[in-house]
Write a protein that holds these residues in place. Structure first.
Motif, PDB file in Angstrom:
ATOM      1  N   ARG A  96       0.961  -1.178  -0.038  1.00  0.00           N
ATOM      2  CA  ARG A  96      -0.032   0.140  -0.170  1.00  0.00           C
ATOM      3  C   ARG A  96       0.951   1.140   0.077  1.00  0.00           C
ATOM      4  N   THR A  97       0.413   2.478  -0.107  1.00  0.00           N
ATOM      5  CA  THR A  97       1.432   3.781  -1.164  1.00  0.00           C
ATOM      6  C   THR A  97       0.275   4.376  -0.062  1.00  0.00           C
TER       7      THR A  97
ATOM      8  N   HIS B 123       3.602   5.262  -4.668  1.00  0.00           N
ATOM      9  CA  HIS B 123       3.198   4.415  -5.010  1.00  0.00           C
ATOM     10  C   HIS B 123       4.452   5.074  -6.392  1.00  0.00           C
TER      11      HIS B 123
END
Length: 214
Positions: free
Chosen positions: A160-161, A168
């Motif tokens: 996850r970012t 990302h």
């Protein structure tokens, strides 16, 4: 280099024990919690823990670090200094996710790209792979073609970012520019879920497959 992963915490984080077969000296990677499970395996295999290695500063990966370090007098190596703010926020993370109280700690050694960490007579290469967190590192044992990638890459997915200081595009570059050059035959232990290989992910992972960049 031998290894065994133990899912810990309600997030089923892969805490991994690495050990040198000849010396039985070992390191524990990302002791997020459930220290009784970790110590039981160490005792069963007759291992001697000599250090704690951390990929990044999220609670499910480091929640048991301070207690284990104090209990067994173990030095802490990693992550990169970019994750210091996550470690400082551990008490707040624990409260947010209904974990038992967690202590803040300061690693004995912050890690950076190109560093080497030792486990018994074995050496692990350190790759700084930001994106999921700014200070995320990966540990690579070249002789056995094994990587411990934390939450950078998963079987069929990526980290996850959307957390503070996640990014990302930076994560994609970390994977394609720092992990892929290690070779398709490298097997990896992710922070959650089953093992895979870089080659498999380059063929099939919807986020980082080669066909996305062709």
């Amino acid at each position: 280099m031998q290894f065994h992963s133990i899912p810990v915490t309600p997030f089923q984080q892969n805490c991994t024990l690495l050990w040198c077969e000849d010396s039985k000296r070992a390191a524990v990677v990302d002791p997020g919690g459930d220290l009784d499970k970790i110590c039981a395996f160490v005792h069963k295999r007759g291992l001697r823990l000599e250090k704690i290695l951390l990929t990044h500063g999220h609670l499910d990966h480091v929640g048991g670090t301070a207690a284990l370090s104090r209990q067994l007098q173990l030095p802490i190596e990693g992550p990169h200094r970019g994750d210091q703010f996550w470690i400082e926020q551990l008490p707040m993370q624990a409260q947010m996710f209904n974990f038992p109280p967690v202590e803040v700690f300061t690693p004995d050694r912050w890690l950076a790209q190109g560093d080497i960490v030792e486990v018994g007579d074995q050496q692990l290469e350190v790759l700084h792979c930001p994106g999921h967190t700014p200070g995320h590192v990966v540990f690579f044992h070249r002789p056995s073609q094994l990587a411990l990638v934390g939450d950078v890459l998963f079987a069929g997915s990526i980290g996850r970012t959307d957390f503070p200081q996640g990014d990302h595009d930076t994560l994609i570059r970390s994977i394609t520019e720092r992990l892929w050059p290690l070779g398709d035959g490298v097997r990896f232990v992710p922070g959650h879920g089953p093992m895979s290989s870089f080659g498999q992910e380059r063929r099939t992972n919807p986020f980082v497959a080669d066909k996305r960049f062709g």
